[in-house]
Design a protein around this motif. Sequence first.
Motif, PDB file in Angstrom:
ATOM      1  N   ILE A 108       0.781  -1.164  -0.080  1.00 31.76           N
ATOM      2  CA  ILE A 108       0.136   0.062   0.234  1.00 31.76           C
ATOM      3  C   ILE A 108       0.851   1.116   0.126  1.00 31.76           C
ATOM      4  N   VAL A 149       0.878   2.648  -8.610  1.00 31.86           N
ATOM      5  CA  VAL A 149      -0.382   1.928  -8.888  1.00 31.86           C
ATOM      6  C   VAL A 149      -0.874   1.549 -10.241  1.00 31.86           C
ATOM      7  N   SER A 155      -0.260  -2.379  -4.712  1.00 28.81           N
ATOM      8  CA  SER A 155      -1.661  -2.767  -4.822  1.00 28.81           C
ATOM      9  C   SER A 155      -2.625  -1.976  -4.827  1.00 28.81           C
ATOM     10  N   LEU A 156      -2.418  -1.022  -3.826  1.00 33.80           N
ATOM     11  CA  LEU A 156      -3.336   0.022  -3.466  1.00 33.80           C
ATOM     12  C   LEU A 156      -2.578   1.304  -3.376  1.00 33.80           C
ATOM     13  N   LEU A 285      -8.865   6.232  -2.046  1.00 33.86           N
ATOM     14  CA  LEU A 285      -8.307   5.019  -2.117  1.00 33.86           C
ATOM     15  C   LEU A 285      -8.214   4.617  -3.775  1.00 33.86           C
ATOM     16  N   HIS A 287      -6.870   2.325  -6.934  1.00 31.51           N
ATOM     17  CA  HIS A 287      -6.476   1.019  -7.289  1.00 31.51           C
ATOM     18  C   HIS A 287      -6.531   0.766  -8.688  1.00 31.51           C
ATOM     19  N   GLU A 297      -4.575  -9.401  -1.777  1.00 26.78           N
ATOM     20  CA  GLU A 297      -5.123  -7.861  -2.389  1.00 26.78           C
ATOM     21  C   GLU A 297      -6.525  -7.908  -2.658  1.00 26.78           C
ATOM     22  N   LEU A 301      -8.863  -4.988  -0.592  1.00 23.73           N
ATOM     23  CA  LEU A 301      -9.630  -4.111  -1.594  1.00 23.73           C
ATOM     24  C   LEU A 301     -10.985  -4.152  -1.177  1.00 23.73           C
TER      25      LEU A 301
END
Length: 321
Positions: A108, A149, A155-156, A285, A287, A297, A301
Motif C-alpha cells: 500500500i 498503482v 496493490s493500492l 483509495l 487501485h 490484495e 480491497l
Amino acid sequence: MSRISAPERLARDLDWNLLRVFLALAEAGSVTGAAERLSLKQPSVSAALKRLEERVGARLIDRARGRFQLTAAGVRMLEEAREVEAAILRLADRITEAEGQVTGHVTIALASHVVCPLFDGVLAGFLADHPGATVSLEVMPSRDALALVGARRASLAVCLMPLRPAGVVAELLYRESFGLFCGQSHPLFGARALAPDALAGQAVVSFQTDREGDALGEVTALRRRLGMGERVVGSSAHLEEVRRMIEAGIGIGPLPLHVVARDLAEGRLWQLPPYRGLPQVDVHLCHAPGLRRNPAEAELLARLLAAIAATPLAQRIYGAT
C-alpha cells in the motif's frame, strides 16, 4: 521437425535472473545502485545486462559517458519485466488460493499524512482474520503513489489526487480540513483576537503540493487571501517534516486539524486564524481495475470498498469546524 520461432527460443532460453537485474537497473538508474540492491558486484550486473541484450537482440540501456537512459526497447522491456515479476510473485499465492487460504502480500502506497480510523479498522480486521497475509505500508508523495498503482507496482494507494493517471480508479476515502499553525518560538504563538492582516508577510513552510493547481491548491488560495505571499522558506512531501519546521518556529504552515489535535492539546502548536471556512482536501483509495490480484490484495480491497460504501461521508469528514 518444425523450426522453433524466435519468440519460442527466447521463452526457452531467457533466465528470470537477467530480468531481475534489468528491473533493478531501471529502478536504480545506475549499475552501482542496482548492484547494491541485489548484493552483487558491479561487473556481474553489467555482464547480466549484456547477456540479456544478446538474448533479446536489442540495446536496452544507453550507458554513454554521463548518461544512463532506457532505450525505446528498454522501455518496452521494463513494462513486460514488471508483468513477469508480478506473475512470479503471484505464483505461490495461486497455489494456496486453490487450497482455500487467503494469503499473499499487499503493498500500500500512502501519502505521509494519512490518519483515518476507518482505514485502520479495516486493515486490523483483515490481518486478524487472515494471519497468512502480510502488508507493507510505503510512505511517499501522492504523485509517486499514484504512479506505482498505475504501473502495477503497488496493490493500492491512499493519497491525494493531484491528477488521475489513466487506468486508475479512485474512491473518496475521507475528507480533512487544514488549518494554519505556528510553534512555541514563533511571535504569534498564544496570540488571540488577531487582526485580519496579522499573517500578511509571515514566513511560510508547507507541503510541496501547496501550489496552484496541485493537491493542496485550496491551501495556496487561502494563503494568498491572507497576504502571506508566494515564498515558501521550507517545504517537504512528508507531514512529519512540515510539522517539524512549524514546531521549530521556522514559519507558519498548514496541517490537517485532526492529525495535530494532540499537539494542540499539549501546547506544541498554536492554531492561527481563520478558524472557519478552512480548506478541505479529499484523500482517495486508488487501485487499478482489472488487475489480477493475489487473494490478500483482492480481499483487502473488497473490504475497504465495502467499508466506504457502508459509511456515510459525514462520518468520514475529519477536523471540520
